[in-house]
Structure formats: structure tokens, C-alpha cells
Design an enzyme around this catalytic site. Structure first.
Site, short mmCIF file in Angstrom:
data_model
loop_
_atom_site.label_atom_id
_atom_site.label_comp_id
_atom_site.label_asym_id
_atom_site.label_seq_id
_atom_site.Cartn_x
_atom_site.Cartn_y
_atom_site.Cartn_z
N LYS A 64 14.52 28.30 8.39
CA LYS A 64 14.62 27.32 7.50
C LYS A 64 14.28 25.76 8.22
O LYS A 64 13.43 25.29 7.79
CB LYS A 64 16.19 27.05 7.12
CG LYS A 64 16.26 25.93 6.08
CD LYS A 64 17.85 25.71 5.74
CE LYS A 64 18.78 25.17 6.91
NZ LYS A 64 19.89 24.82 6.58
N ASP A 107 17.67 25.92 1.81
CA ASP A 107 19.02 25.81 1.94
C ASP A 107 19.72 25.80 0.85
O ASP A 107 19.36 26.62 -0.13
CB ASP A 107 18.81 24.23 2.49
CG ASP A 107 18.77 23.21 1.29
OD1 ASP A 107 18.33 23.85 0.09
OD2 ASP A 107 19.00 22.25 1.36
#
Length: 212
Positions: A120, A138
Site C-alpha cells: 500500500k 486502504d
């Protein structure tokens, strides 16, 4: 979600915010990398307050190393998990100096090899600092993608892979920011603001919040 609805969804988000970007404050790829590491389980507002002071003193890998782990902690102690984050940031700075000439590498494998940097974080840096068409999934994007029916998946990686397939090329660069901001301010976790949602009619969510 049908192809024409996907296109319309992003067309509307683009019309509302033609030039979206992260709410983290940064001026260099290194500052962005540090800010994203700090943002895990923390608010962007809280991170920005800490980095405003930190970057005034140390905004390069070498300067951060000179500051040291304890010195770094004094700037980020208001952020959750600051002990672990300080350790990761100092270790990352050491690798950046020793292996990358003090620069943040614009490559996924090299980024994910840095301490405290997962997929991420790497995606955020690649997209926002280097202009790569990536999507960092997210909690906000995971929720929006599943609720709307845009890209359903049981894991962030499944959602990411589906988004990369369904998001039209002309929207790919900014899709990450549009979706995260939509999740943060409209499609909120506990009570989504469905009555004021610009993509309400395109959304497959069965439990839409009714108008008051």
C-alpha cells in the site's frame, strides 16, 4: 458494475475534483515516503502536524539519520505506534543512503524492500510522487469499492487487482485519490452520506442512508 456506469462514476468524481491529491503534506518523494509510513493507523491531520516540525529539521535520509531514532521520536510521539515507526524510518533512511544514493527509488520491488514499506505504501509513493497509475487500497477504498460494486473483493489485493482491470485508463492516475476522498468524506464507515452522494444512483449498496 456496468462499464458505462464505471465511466460515469469517475466522470462525476473528476468533475467535482479535477486535480485530486493526497492530504498529506510533502514536497519531495522522501517526505511523502516518511509521511505515508507515519500515516498507518493515524490521521493525515495528525501526521501533518508532526511532519511540519520534523521536516523543518530533517527532510533527507541523511538528516534523519543524523537526528537519530530517539531524536525522531521526539517529533512523532503524538502519532500512534511511533516507536515502531521511528525504528522503521531510521532503518529505511540507512538503506536509502547506502543503496540508493539518498534517493527514494521509483520501483516497486526496491520500495517494498524498505523497512515499514508494504504494498500500500509503495503504491502511494509510486502514484503520488512518481506518477505511476497505481491504486493503494486502504480501508476507505476497500469500503467504497465493495459497497458500490465497483470492485468487490475479500482482501485489499483482490480489490486492487479488480480496480486495475475496471478503472478506465483516462481515470487511472487519479482514481486512488478520488476513491479515498469519497470514502473519507461521503461514503463513511458508520453512516454514509447517501443523500448527498454524487454517485448514489450508480451505487449497488443495499443499505443506503435515507434522507432525513
Amino acid at each position: 458494475m456496468k462499464r458505462e456506469n464505471v465511466i460515469e462514476l469517475f466522470r462525476r468524481l473528476q468533475a467535482l475534483n479535477p486535480h485530486p491529491t493526497t492530504e498529506l503534506h510533502f514536497s519531495t518523494p522522501f517526505e511523502l515516503l516518511v509521511a505515508v509510513i507515519l500515516s498507518a493507523q493515524a490521521t493525515d491531520t495528525g501526521v501533518n502536524k508532526a511532519t511540519r516540525r520534523l521536516f523543518a529539521v530533517a527532510n533527507t535520509p541523511q538528516a534523519m539519520l543524523d537526528l537519530g531514532e530517539e531524536g525522531l521520536k521526539s517529533f512523532i510521539s503524538t502519532i500512534g505506534l511511533f516507536n515502531a515507526k521511528a525504528k522503521h524510518i531510521i532503518a529505511t533512511c540507512r538503506l536509502l543512503v547506502e543503496q540508493h544514493g539518498g534517493q527514494v527509488p521509483p520501483a516497486r520491488a526496491a520500495l517494498e524492500a524498505l523497512p515499514g514499506v508494504g504494498r500500500k505504501t509503495a503504491n502511494v509513493v509510486l502514484n503520488t510522487a512518481f506518477g505511476e497509475p497505481t491504486i493503494a487500497v486502504d480501508t476507505h477504498i476497500f469500503r467504497v469499492a465493495n459497497r458500490t460494486g465497483l470492485a468487490r473483493g475479500k482482501t485489499p489485493r483482490q480489490v486492487e487487482d479488480k480496480l486495475l482491470k475496471v478503472v478506465p485508463a483516462q481515470f487511472m492516475q487519479d482514481a486512488h485519490h478520488w476513491l479515498i476522498l469519497h470514502g473519507r468524506y461521503v461514503c463513511k464507515a458508520r453512516k454514509p452520506d447517501c443523500p448527498h452522494c454524487p454517485i448514489n444512483d450508480l451505487c449497488a449498496y443495499r443499505y443506503k442512508t435515507p434522507p432525513e
